[in-house]
Design a protein around this motif. Structure first.
Motif, PDB file in Angstrom:
ATOM      1  N   GLN A 161       0.928  -1.066   0.133  1.00  0.00           N
ATOM      2  CA  GLN A 161       0.051  -0.011  -0.048  1.00  0.00           C
ATOM      3  C   GLN A 161       0.758   1.089  -0.014  1.00  0.00           C
ATOM      4  OE1 GLN A 161      -2.884   0.174   3.340  1.00  0.00           O
ATOM      5  NE2 GLN A 161      -3.481   2.265   2.793  1.00  0.00           N
ATOM      6  N   ALA A 162       1.963   1.294   0.702  1.00  0.00           N
ATOM      7  CA  ALA A 162       2.928   2.418   0.682  1.00  0.00           C
ATOM      8  C   ALA A 162       3.397   2.760  -0.397  1.00  0.00           C
ATOM      9  CB  ALA A 162       3.860   2.302   1.663  1.00  0.00           C
ATOM     10  N   LEU A 163       3.860   1.714  -1.257  1.00  0.00           N
ATOM     11  CA  LEU A 163       4.213   1.742  -2.623  1.00  0.00           C
ATOM     12  C   LEU A 163       3.483   2.215  -3.465  1.00  0.00           C
ATOM     13  CD1 LEU A 163       6.492  -1.452  -2.788  1.00  0.00           C
ATOM     14  CD2 LEU A 163       7.372   0.766  -3.049  1.00  0.00           C
ATOM     15  N   ARG A 164       2.138   1.958  -3.384  1.00  0.00           N
ATOM     16  CA  ARG A 164       1.138   2.628  -4.349  1.00  0.00           C
ATOM     17  C   ARG A 164       1.064   4.013  -4.218  1.00  0.00           C
ATOM     18  NH1 ARG A 164      -1.602  -2.483  -3.004  1.00  0.00           N
ATOM     19  NH2 ARG A 164      -3.067  -1.370  -1.678  1.00  0.00           N
ATOM     20  N   SER A 165       1.276   4.572  -2.953  1.00  0.00           N
ATOM     21  CA  SER A 165       1.105   6.050  -2.652  1.00  0.00           C
ATOM     22  C   SER A 165       2.410   6.514  -2.866  1.00  0.00           C
ATOM     23  CB  SER A 165       0.483   6.237  -1.352  1.00  0.00           C
ATOM     24  OG  SER A 165       1.343   5.814  -0.384  1.00  0.00           O
ATOM     25  N   GLY A 166       3.651   5.739  -2.712  1.00  0.00           N
ATOM     26  CA  GLY A 166       4.868   6.446  -2.612  1.00  0.00           C
ATOM     27  C   GLY A 166       5.742   6.892  -1.347  1.00  0.00           C
ATOM     28  N   VAL A 167       4.593   6.657  -0.405  1.00  0.00           N
ATOM     29  CA  VAL A 167       4.816   7.378   1.171  1.00  0.00           C
ATOM     30  C   VAL A 167       4.640   6.352   2.147  1.00  0.00           C
ATOM     31  CG1 VAL A 167       4.001   9.198   2.891  1.00  0.00           C
ATOM     32  CG2 VAL A 167       4.112   9.535   0.319  1.00  0.00           C
ATOM     33  N   TRP A 168       5.551   6.022   3.076  1.00  0.00           N
ATOM     34  CA  TRP A 168       5.599   5.272   4.011  1.00  0.00           C
ATOM     35  C   TRP A 168       5.575   6.187   5.349  1.00  0.00           C
ATOM     36  CZ3 TRP A 168      10.150   1.509   5.406  1.00  0.00           C
ATOM     37  CH2 TRP A 168       9.841   0.761   6.672  1.00  0.00           C
ATOM     38  N   PHE A 169       4.259   6.213   6.024  1.00  0.00           N
ATOM     39  CA  PHE A 169       4.174   7.345   7.235  1.00  0.00           C
ATOM     40  C   PHE A 169       4.989   6.215   8.599  1.00  0.00           C
ATOM     41  CE2 PHE A 169       0.940   8.818   4.657  1.00  0.00           C
ATOM     42  CZ  PHE A 169       1.134  10.294   4.474  1.00  0.00           C
ATOM     43  N   SER A 170       5.742   7.158   9.304  1.00  0.00           N
ATOM     44  CA  SER A 170       6.418   6.332  10.277  1.00  0.00           C
ATOM     45  C   SER A 170       6.345   7.120  11.672  1.00  0.00           C
ATOM     46  CB  SER A 170       7.883   5.781   9.852  1.00  0.00           C
ATOM     47  OG  SER A 170       8.423   5.122  10.945  1.00  0.00           O
ATOM     48  N   ALA A 171       6.206   6.586  12.418  1.00  0.00           N
ATOM     49  CA  ALA A 171       6.879   7.382  13.877  1.00  0.00           C
ATOM     50  C   ALA A 171       7.957   6.849  14.363  1.00  0.00           C
ATOM     51  CB  ALA A 171       5.546   7.278  14.635  1.00  0.00           C
ATOM     52  N   ALA A 172       9.002   6.007  13.790  1.00  0.00           N
ATOM     53  CA  ALA A 172      10.041   5.463  14.207  1.00  0.00           C
ATOM     54  C   ALA A 172      11.305   6.370  14.383  1.00  0.00           C
ATOM     55  CB  ALA A 172      10.603   4.200  13.326  1.00  0.00           C
ATOM     56  N   HIS A 173      11.083   7.719  13.683  1.00  0.00           N
ATOM     57  CA  HIS A 173      12.206   8.628  13.797  1.00  0.00           C
ATOM     58  C   HIS A 173      13.284   7.963  13.234  1.00  0.00           C
ATOM     59  CE1 HIS A 173       9.157  11.139  15.670  1.00  0.00           C
ATOM     60  NE2 HIS A 173       9.099  10.334  16.553  1.00  0.00           N
ATOM     61  N   GLU A 174      14.558   8.151  13.803  1.00  0.00           N
ATOM     62  CA  GLU A 174      15.779   7.676  13.533  1.00  0.00           C
ATOM     63  C   GLU A 174      16.095   6.267  14.184  1.00  0.00           C
ATOM     64  OE1 GLU A 174      17.518   8.971  10.835  1.00  0.00           O
ATOM     65  OE2 GLU A 174      15.794  10.303  10.814  1.00  0.00           O
ATOM     66  N   GLY A 175      15.216   5.551  14.878  1.00  0.00           N
ATOM     67  CA  GLY A 175      15.376   4.245  15.173  1.00  0.00           C
ATOM     68  C   GLY A 175      15.679   3.298  14.171  1.00  0.00           C
ATOM     69  N   LYS A 176      16.532   2.283  14.603  1.00  0.00           N
ATOM     70  CA  LYS A 176      16.867   1.229  13.727  1.00  0.00           C
ATOM     71  C   LYS A 176      16.253   0.008  13.981  1.00  0.00           C
ATOM     72  CE  LYS A 176      21.188   3.373  12.465  1.00  0.00           C
ATOM     73  NZ  LYS A 176      22.648   2.955  12.246  1.00  0.00           N
ATOM     74  N   LEU A 177      16.092  -0.716  12.834  1.00  0.00           N
ATOM     75  CA  LEU A 177      15.502  -2.029  13.000  1.00  0.00           C
ATOM     76  C   LEU A 177      16.650  -3.207  12.360  1.00  0.00           C
ATOM     77  CD1 LEU A 177      12.109  -1.213  11.047  1.00  0.00           C
ATOM     78  CD2 LEU A 177      12.275  -2.265  13.313  1.00  0.00           C
ATOM     79  N   ALA A 178      16.622  -4.364  13.154  1.00  0.00           N
ATOM     80  CA  ALA A 178      17.512  -5.410  12.995  1.00  0.00           C
ATOM     81  C   ALA A 178      16.711  -6.557  12.558  1.00  0.00           C
ATOM     82  CB  ALA A 178      18.504  -5.664  14.032  1.00  0.00           C
ATOM     83  N   ASN A 179      15.655  -6.182  11.458  1.00  0.00           N
ATOM     84  CA  ASN A 179      14.872  -7.473  10.984  1.00  0.00           C
ATOM     85  C   ASN A 179      15.502  -8.564  10.301  1.00  0.00           C
ATOM     86  OD1 ASN A 179      12.959  -5.485  11.661  1.00  0.00           O
ATOM     87  ND2 ASN A 179      11.684  -5.540   9.805  1.00  0.00           N
ATOM     88  N   ILE A 180      14.785  -9.661  10.452  1.00  0.00           N
ATOM     89  CA  ILE A 180      15.461 -10.953   9.925  1.00  0.00           C
ATOM     90  C   ILE A 180      14.184 -11.671   9.114  1.00  0.00           C
ATOM     91  CG2 ILE A 180      14.789 -11.971  11.936  1.00  0.00           C
ATOM     92  CD1 ILE A 180      17.366 -13.772  11.669  1.00  0.00           C
ATOM     93  N   ALA A 181      14.797 -12.568   8.132  1.00  0.00           N
ATOM     94  CA  ALA A 181      13.760 -13.174   7.455  1.00  0.00           C
ATOM     95  C   ALA A 181      13.170 -14.465   8.137  1.00  0.00           C
ATOM     96  CB  ALA A 181      14.559 -14.153   6.192  1.00  0.00           C
ATOM     97  N   ARG A 182      11.837 -14.803   8.069  1.00  0.00           N
ATOM     98  CA  ARG A 182      11.169 -15.768   8.713  1.00  0.00           C
ATOM     99  C   ARG A 182      11.960 -17.039   8.416  1.00  0.00           C
ATOM    100  NH1 ARG A 182       6.419 -15.536   6.662  1.00  0.00           N
ATOM    101  NH2 ARG A 182       5.201 -14.353   8.264  1.00  0.00           N
ATOM    102  N   ASP A 183      12.282 -17.492   7.112  1.00  0.00           N
ATOM    103  CA  ASP A 183      12.946 -18.617   7.229  1.00  0.00           C
ATOM    104  C   ASP A 183      14.402 -18.883   7.936  1.00  0.00           C
ATOM    105  OD1 ASP A 183      13.089 -21.151   5.496  1.00  0.00           O
ATOM    106  OD2 ASP A 183      14.897 -20.262   4.869  1.00  0.00           O
ATOM    107  N   ASP A 184      15.017 -17.633   8.021  1.00  0.00           N
ATOM    108  CA  ASP A 184      16.135 -17.704   9.036  1.00  0.00           C
ATOM    109  C   ASP A 184      15.750 -18.080  10.259  1.00  0.00           C
ATOM    110  OD1 ASP A 184      17.853 -17.194   7.081  1.00  0.00           O
ATOM    111  OD2 ASP A 184      18.034 -15.070   7.304  1.00  0.00           O
ATOM    112  N   ILE A 185      14.670 -17.552  10.989  1.00  0.00           N
ATOM    113  CA  ILE A 185      14.355 -17.823  12.161  1.00  0.00           C
ATOM    114  C   ILE A 185      14.152 -19.272  12.398  1.00  0.00           C
ATOM    115  CG2 ILE A 185      12.211 -17.498  13.738  1.00  0.00           C
ATOM    116  CD1 ILE A 185      14.249 -15.222  14.019  1.00  0.00           C
TER     117      ILE A 185
END
Length: 299
Positions: A161-185
């Motif tokens: 949905q964000a790609l359709r509008s071109g905008v990703w609304f976020s309140a994360a500010h400059e916080g970082k995410l160390a996400n991982i693929a589900r398959d790796d988990i």
């Protein structure tokens, strides 16, 4: 004669549970007769039964005796955390499951938790912290806590949905995410479940690096060939926006609490634990985005 331990995976019809069993059977070559798959919906895993995996019905909302029957004969159990429900309900379900594991004489329980649940701002973090406490207080010979970072795949719910509008609304500010693929988990969980470790340990499973939402958006944009800009907004405005788009307020606040925790640095801990368990590097974001381009851009 020492018999090979029986391994049990709860939540076997879910996406994580299925990938764990895939890795047990195919990556680690565990014979199917050593596996028990439990789920609330046994009919959803008939394919596993056809492979020789024993399928049993189990519902964490059931009493301890019913769960003990489902866990009967299992030596090592992967307890995949149940879905978020009414406040306190999930924690009580996990306590029942841990008590049932004790009752059947299981030697080891692996539990899927989240990063730093004691100080997390995520709305349901107390369920995980309480479940970790229940493990620590149990009579189990050994246990493993897997503090899993947010899956890359969770972006499938919002990024298209964000790609359709071109905008990703976020309140994360400059916080970082160390996400991982589900398959790796799943691979890490399967490796520990099939292993022989009898100690009491906690791992934090993260991706290779921690990135801001802007860095993540840039990686997604490069992979799919569409512009995606992050627009920072206050947390309460993010909640109001989701509610205006039809999301129940409780769900909106739950989702927003992830942004709050990100902004506070609660998801920024990139570790080497995945490689320590599996001997492999976790999948990098760029590679994952390229492999999942179609799903990220689905209409």
């Amino acid at each position: 004669m020492n018999l090979a331990p029986i391994l049990l995976v709860t939540g076997a019809s879910g996406q994580l549970g299925r990938r764990v069993i895939h890795h047990l059977l195919n990556t680690l070559q565990v014979p199917p007769h050593r596996l028990i798959a439990t789920t609330r919906r046994p009919e959803m895993v008939n394919d596993l039964a056809s492979l020789g995996v024993e399928v049993r019905g189990a519902d964490f909302a059931s009493d301890v005796n019913s769960l003990a029957e489902a866990f009967r004969g299992a030596s090592r159990i992967l307890l995949i955390s149940s879905e978020v429900g009414a406040p306190g309900a999930r924690l009580e379900q996990h306590r029942r499951a841990i008590a049932a594991a004790e009752g059947v004489g299981a030697s080891h329980v692996i539990y899927t938790s989240m990063p730093e649940p004691k100080k997390s701002l995520v709305s349901f973090a107390s369920d995980h912290f309480g479940s970790e406490d229940a493990l620590a207080a149990s009579t189990l010979q050994g246990w493993t806590v897997l503090r899993n970072h947010w899956y890359f795949e969770n972006w499938f719910h919002s990024i298209p949905q964000a790609l359709r509008s071109g905008v990703w609304f976020s309140a994360a500010h400059e916080g970082k995410l160390a996400n991982i693929a589900r398959d790796d988990i799943a691979r890490a969980a399967a490796t520990i479940l099939a292993g022989t470790d009898a100690s009491k340990r906690t791992y934090t499973l993260s991706g290779a690096e921690a990135l801001t939402t802007r860095e993540i958006a840039a990686a997604i944009s490069a992979a799919v060939g569409r512009a995606l800009f992050v627009v920072g907004i206050p947390l309460e405005k993010l909640v109001q926006q989701m509610v205006a788009n039809g999301l129940p307020e409780k769900a909106a606040r739950e989702i927003a609490s992830f942004d709050a925790n990100t902004a506070a640095g609660g998801f920024s801990n990139a570790t080497g634990d995945y490689k320590a368990i599996t001997g492999r590097e976790p999948q990098r974001l760029d590679d994952w985005c390229t492999a999942n381009r179609d799903e990220l851009t689905r209409i």
